[in-house]
Design a protein around this motif. Sequence first.
Motif, mmCIF file in Angstrom:
data_model
loop_
_atom_site.group_PDB
_atom_site.id
_atom_site.type_symbol
_atom_site.label_atom_id
_atom_site.label_comp_id
_atom_site.label_asym_id
_atom_site.label_seq_id
_atom_site.Cartn_x
_atom_site.Cartn_y
_atom_site.Cartn_z
ATOM 1 N N GLY A 220 0.815 -1.196 0.000
ATOM 2 C CA GLY A 220 0.000 0.000 0.000
ATOM 3 C C GLY A 220 0.856 1.256 0.000
ATOM 4 N N PHE A 221 0.451 2.237 -0.813
ATOM 5 C CA PHE A 221 1.180 3.499 -0.895
ATOM 6 C C PHE A 221 0.373 4.673 -0.354
ATOM 7 N N GLY A 222 -0.788 4.379 0.221
ATOM 8 C CA GLY A 222 -1.630 5.435 0.741
ATOM 9 C C GLY A 222 -2.540 6.014 -0.316
ATOM 10 N N ASN A 223 -3.578 6.697 0.129
ATOM 11 C CA ASN A 223 -4.539 7.361 -0.756
ATOM 12 C C ASN A 223 -5.199 6.393 -1.738
ATOM 13 N N GLY A 224 -5.355 5.138 -1.320
ATOM 14 C CA GLY A 224 -6.042 4.148 -2.149
ATOM 15 C C GLY A 224 -5.186 3.433 -3.169
ATOM 16 N N TRP A 225 -3.866 3.696 -3.199
ATOM 17 C CA TRP A 225 -2.974 3.072 -4.180
ATOM 18 C C TRP A 225 -2.318 1.815 -3.607
ATOM 19 N N THR A 226 -2.245 0.755 -4.446
ATOM 20 C CA THR A 226 -1.567 -0.484 -4.078
ATOM 21 C C THR A 226 -0.739 -0.973 -5.259
ATOM 22 N N GLY A 227 0.502 -1.371 -4.992
ATOM 23 C CA GLY A 227 1.354 -1.975 -6.007
ATOM 24 C C GLY A 227 1.439 -3.476 -5.804
ATOM 25 N N THR A 228 1.574 -4.244 -6.900
ATOM 26 C CA THR A 228 1.514 -5.699 -6.838
ATOM 27 C C THR A 228 2.584 -6.332 -7.715
ATOM 28 N N VAL A 229 3.219 -7.385 -7.204
ATOM 29 C CA VAL A 229 4.101 -8.237 -8.014
ATOM 30 C C VAL A 229 3.795 -9.692 -7.681
ATOM 31 N N ASP A 230 3.833 -10.572 -8.700
ATOM 32 C CA ASP A 230 3.626 -12.008 -8.499
ATOM 33 C C ASP A 230 4.473 -12.786 -9.488
ATOM 34 N N TYR A 231 4.874 -13.991 -9.080
ATOM 35 C CA TYR A 231 5.645 -14.883 -9.947
ATOM 36 C C TYR A 231 5.154 -16.311 -9.743
ATOM 37 N N SER A 232 4.971 -17.059 -10.850
ATOM 38 C CA SER A 232 4.608 -18.467 -10.803
ATOM 39 C C SER A 232 5.665 -19.282 -11.527
ATOM 40 N N ASP A 233 6.014 -20.433 -10.980
ATOM 41 C CA ASP A 233 7.079 -21.227 -11.585
ATOM 42 C C ASP A 233 6.670 -21.871 -12.912
ATOM 43 N N LYS A 234 5.369 -22.244 -13.066
ATOM 44 C CA LYS A 234 4.947 -22.948 -14.281
ATOM 45 C C LYS A 234 3.686 -22.367 -14.913
ATOM 46 N N GLY A 235 2.942 -21.523 -14.228
ATOM 47 C CA GLY A 235 1.704 -20.989 -14.779
ATOM 48 C C GLY A 235 0.585 -22.005 -14.773
ATOM 49 N N GLU A 236 -0.598 -21.588 -15.242
ATOM 50 C CA GLU A 236 -1.771 -22.460 -15.197
ATOM 51 C C GLU A 236 -1.584 -23.733 -16.012
ATOM 52 N N LEU A 237 -1.019 -23.618 -17.217
ATOM 53 C CA LEU A 237 -0.878 -24.779 -18.093
ATOM 54 C C LEU A 237 0.401 -25.565 -17.853
ATOM 55 N N ARG A 238 1.208 -25.135 -16.876
ATOM 56 C CA ARG A 238 2.466 -25.817 -16.517
ATOM 57 C C ARG A 238 3.442 -25.835 -17.692
ATOM 58 N N THR A 239 3.379 -24.819 -18.544
ATOM 59 C CA THR A 239 4.253 -24.773 -19.705
ATOM 60 C C THR A 239 5.266 -23.640 -19.643
ATOM 61 N N GLU A 240 4.932 -22.555 -18.969
ATOM 62 C CA GLU A 240 5.811 -21.397 -18.901
ATOM 63 C C GLU A 240 5.694 -20.756 -17.525
ATOM 64 N N SER A 241 6.778 -20.153 -17.063
ATOM 65 C CA SER A 241 6.676 -19.329 -15.861
ATOM 66 C C SER A 241 5.810 -18.104 -16.169
ATOM 67 N N ALA A 242 5.282 -17.485 -15.137
ATOM 68 C CA ALA A 242 4.405 -16.337 -15.323
ATOM 69 C C ALA A 242 4.733 -15.277 -14.283
ATOM 70 N N TYR A 243 4.573 -14.020 -14.661
ATOM 71 C CA TYR A 243 4.724 -12.946 -13.681
ATOM 72 C C TYR A 243 3.844 -11.768 -14.064
ATOM 73 N N ARG A 244 3.548 -10.943 -13.081
ATOM 74 C CA ARG A 244 2.760 -9.738 -13.314
ATOM 75 C C ARG A 244 3.266 -8.618 -12.420
ATOM 76 N N VAL A 245 3.126 -7.403 -12.903
ATOM 77 C CA VAL A 245 3.408 -6.189 -12.142
ATOM 78 C C VAL A 245 2.203 -5.279 -12.342
ATOM 79 N N GLY A 246 1.576 -4.864 -11.259
ATOM 80 C CA GLY A 246 0.365 -4.076 -11.398
ATOM 81 C C GLY A 246 0.249 -2.989 -10.354
ATOM 82 N N VAL A 247 -0.654 -2.069 -10.608
ATOM 83 C CA VAL A 247 -1.005 -1.031 -9.646
ATOM 84 C C VAL A 247 -2.516 -0.924 -9.620
ATOM 85 N N TYR A 248 -3.082 -0.768 -8.432
ATOM 86 C CA TYR A 248 -4.525 -0.733 -8.232
ATOM 87 C C TYR A 248 -4.877 0.514 -7.439
#
Length: 286
Positions: free
Chosen positions: A221-249
């Motif tokens: 949380g950065f205050g004033n309703g802002w949130t930053g996000t990072v995630d990493y998956s080793d194989k992803g849903e289909l178990r074929t590729e790693s996955a990652y995301r960077v987001g702000v909400y």
Amino acid sequence: AAMVAPVAQADLKISGRVAMELVSEDGNINARDYGNQRLQLDWADESGFMGRVALDMRQTKFESSTGGSELRDYYTGYKGGFGTLMAGRLAGAGKNIEGDMYVGTFLELRNAFVKGGSAGYGSSGFINNMIEYNNKFGDSVVKLQYNPTDNGGAKGDLGASIKAKLAGAGVFAAYNNQGDTNTYWKVGGNMKFGEINTRLVYENDDGQAEAASWVLGADMGFGNGWTGTVDYSDKGELRTESAYRVGVYKKFSKKAHMWAGYTQNGTSSTTTAAFAAYGVGFRVDI
């Protein structure tokens, strides 16, 4: 004068949401709603009986499906001191039990990092003809689900989940038998360190050759309703590729939201090769 017995009054709540995203998937920019247009009716009366009918006003997702509408979930039930008993088309016991704030957007964990809602099982989706019992025990919420009807020759949809607080952390576990054909389960939790909320999700789907996968991430949380996000998956849903995301909400209010970010994973609509998507979206709840 004759006395007339009072009749329980039913409360009706009308709610919904409208949303839109502008997303570039592998360089192709499209406006999408990702199935977020929704109209929902909830009712309950003093006797404890309650119900819901929710309609998805669907447009297009990454699958490039045609527009239209469909029933999201619908049920009737009874809520009392013993808990809640309900039946109908219900959300699977483990649906977004991890509490992903980006659920229903192009940045969501399901369908990319963890198993989506194919046939209503996994981390997402709704399942027809389900009977559910749920109750809260202190800081724990428990759901038990069963479908006694025939389902394409199989019988016995079964699901269960628990979400609780333990030693300062949030923990969860969810299971379903994928319509009595395979076994899916996931466990995980979150813990806060100041303004940083860390999470871990581990899932196992024995319907895939590579059954297990995990996701590690954090929100800050950065205050004033802002949130930053990072995630990493080793194989992803289909178990074929790693996955990652960077987001702000951003929460402008309880009913107005915005998000933006970048995700790369292996669940493109046309190939299991890694693809990239970035964009921005807005949602207003009614």
